[in-house]
Scaffold this motif. Sequence first.
Motif, PDB file in Angstrom:
ATOM      1  N   GLY A 151       0.788  -1.235   0.000  1.00 29.05           N
ATOM      2  CA  GLY A 151       0.000   0.000   0.000  1.00 29.05           C
ATOM      3  C   GLY A 151       0.815   1.277   0.000  1.00 29.05           C
ATOM      4  N   GLU A 152       2.152   1.169  -0.093  1.00 28.18           N
ATOM      5  CA  GLU A 152       2.990   2.375  -0.141  1.00 28.18           C
ATOM      6  C   GLU A 152       3.782   2.398  -1.438  1.00 28.18           C
ATOM      7  N   SER A 153       4.317   3.581  -1.793  1.00 31.21           N
ATOM      8  CA  SER A 153       5.093   3.655  -3.035  1.00 31.21           C
ATOM      9  C   SER A 153       6.386   4.439  -2.857  1.00 31.21           C
ATOM     10  N   TRP A 154       7.381   4.103  -3.677  1.00 24.99           N
ATOM     11  CA  TRP A 154       8.686   4.774  -3.678  1.00 24.99           C
ATOM     12  C   TRP A 154       9.081   5.037  -5.117  1.00 24.99           C
ATOM     13  N   ARG A 155       9.606   6.233  -5.369  1.00 26.85           N
ATOM     14  CA  ARG A 155      10.185   6.511  -6.687  1.00 26.85           C
ATOM     15  C   ARG A 155      11.588   5.941  -6.694  1.00 26.85           C
ATOM     16  N   THR A 156      11.948   5.251  -7.759  1.00 27.87           N
ATOM     17  CA  THR A 156      13.298   4.690  -7.803  1.00 27.87           C
ATOM     18  C   THR A 156      13.862   4.826  -9.206  1.00 27.87           C
ATOM     19  N   ALA A 157      15.172   4.829  -9.290  1.00 34.35           N
ATOM     20  CA  ALA A 157      15.826   4.885 -10.603  1.00 34.35           C
ATOM     21  C   ALA A 157      17.158   4.155 -10.495  1.00 34.35           C
ATOM     22  N   GLY A 158      17.762   3.878 -11.644  1.00 38.24           N
ATOM     23  CA  GLY A 158      19.115   3.321 -11.684  1.00 38.24           C
ATOM     24  C   GLY A 158      19.212   1.942 -11.068  1.00 38.24           C
ATOM     25  N   HIS A 207      17.416  -3.521  -8.588  1.00 39.44           N
ATOM     26  CA  HIS A 207      17.411  -4.501  -7.487  1.00 39.44           C
ATOM     27  C   HIS A 207      16.008  -4.671  -6.911  1.00 39.44           C
ATOM     28  N   LEU A 208      15.295  -3.559  -6.785  1.00 37.28           N
ATOM     29  CA  LEU A 208      13.947  -3.658  -6.206  1.00 37.28           C
ATOM     30  C   LEU A 208      13.000  -4.411  -7.144  1.00 37.28           C
ATOM     31  N   ARG A 209      13.196  -4.224  -8.443  1.00 41.41           N
ATOM     32  CA  ARG A 209      12.355  -4.986  -9.396  1.00 41.41           C
ATOM     33  C   ARG A 209      12.669  -6.476  -9.327  1.00 41.41           C
ATOM     34  N   THR A 210      13.958  -6.779  -9.165  1.00 41.46           N
ATOM     35  CA  THR A 210      14.327  -8.192  -9.004  1.00 41.46           C
ATOM     36  C   THR A 210      13.685  -8.760  -7.737  1.00 41.46           C
TER      37      THR A 210
END
Length: 398
Positions: free
Chosen positions: A347-354, A359-362
């Motif tokens: 239920g929460e979100s984080w902006r991520t890049a690079g 790693h978070l997608r993995t």
Amino acid sequence: MTNLPPKPVAPPPIDEPTPLLGGLSPQAFMRRHWQKKPLLIRQAVPGVRAPIERAELFALAEQEDVESRLIVQPQVGGAAVAGKRGQGPQGWSLQHGPLARRSLPPLKQPGWTLLVQGLDLHVPAATELLQRFRFVPDARLDDLMISWASDQGGVGPHYDSYDVFLLQVQGRRRWRIGRLHDDRLQPDVPLKILSHFEPEQEWVLEPGDMLYLPPMWAHDGIAEGECMTCSIGFRVPEATELAREVLIRFAEELDGDGPRRLYKDPGQLATATPGLIPEGLEAFAAQAIERLLKDPQGLRSALGEILTEPKPRVWFEAGEPLPDGVGVQLDPRTRMVYDGQRVFANGESWRTAGRDARHLRTLADQRWLDAATVSKASPALRELLDQWAEDGWLHPAR
Ligand code: SIN
Ligand code: CO
């Protein structure tokens, strides 16, 4: 019973034929059957074992944090249960859990069934079974339900708005299925039971056999002797309901974000028709909604948060920050998905890049990260993983 997460299992290869789908690859199954037509698969999971014993299942149904239902069909079950709470004139009775063991009918009484939702949240073997179906996006996954039925037990002919895989894990069940020509339901029954079910096909499923049904296919499963069936269910969002949830979430996030835009009507003249809604107010409402729709990023954030919102009875046990040198694995209760810019969890979100984003997608796809990756994590990613470990969302990998 242990709550330790099971060893992570890699998502199934999507181009390899598999017995799970009757020799089709996940890719071919999705093309030919998913949302299109049913598929009966003999020995989808050869040698399958029920993820839980009957006694453990009954114990689970006693718990407050587990969603369970008891369905009894007295005309099959005999007069012993007549007059139970929730009983309709057609004889069906429905009781919601928690269900004390002594409130269940005797095992020998035919025609009753106990359904336990979200087994994957509580039983490692069920979590593991569910991993085999991760060729479907997690955003569509609902849960693994298990039913135990006494002889002749079932929930009556009905349809679901779900895609479902019905995997027989113990004993035998006779399934009859048909297209839904008439969706009228039996009146005054506490369950949704079709009044005009027209079966077109019929099979008896043995342990290891599985039936896939797209949404809106009528079906009726009747136990032949006591049996257990797992339902791997996939939620199908309904347009208006999803729009309502997304817009509410998005509007809540905008609340307090930037200046408040108040309606202004300095040009309002005195009115002789005070009941009439001013045109300016109608336009203001339309503009307010258009403003929301012009922000697709905001809408996507709201969607990801909704998709990962834990179910009402789910809670996490607080954990410790991660020790050095370990990998991590997501708790079975953690829902995690991502889009091009963000990751979402519970239920929460984080902006991520690079690299952190990679790693978070993995982590979302595999549900674990190895120790080498965690040890090289950026300080920001490490802090996030520590926080999630403390919140009980993930654990050191075994
Ligand atoms: C059951 O397991 O008894 C019912 C599952 C279903 O029909 O959806
Ligand atoms: Co069903």
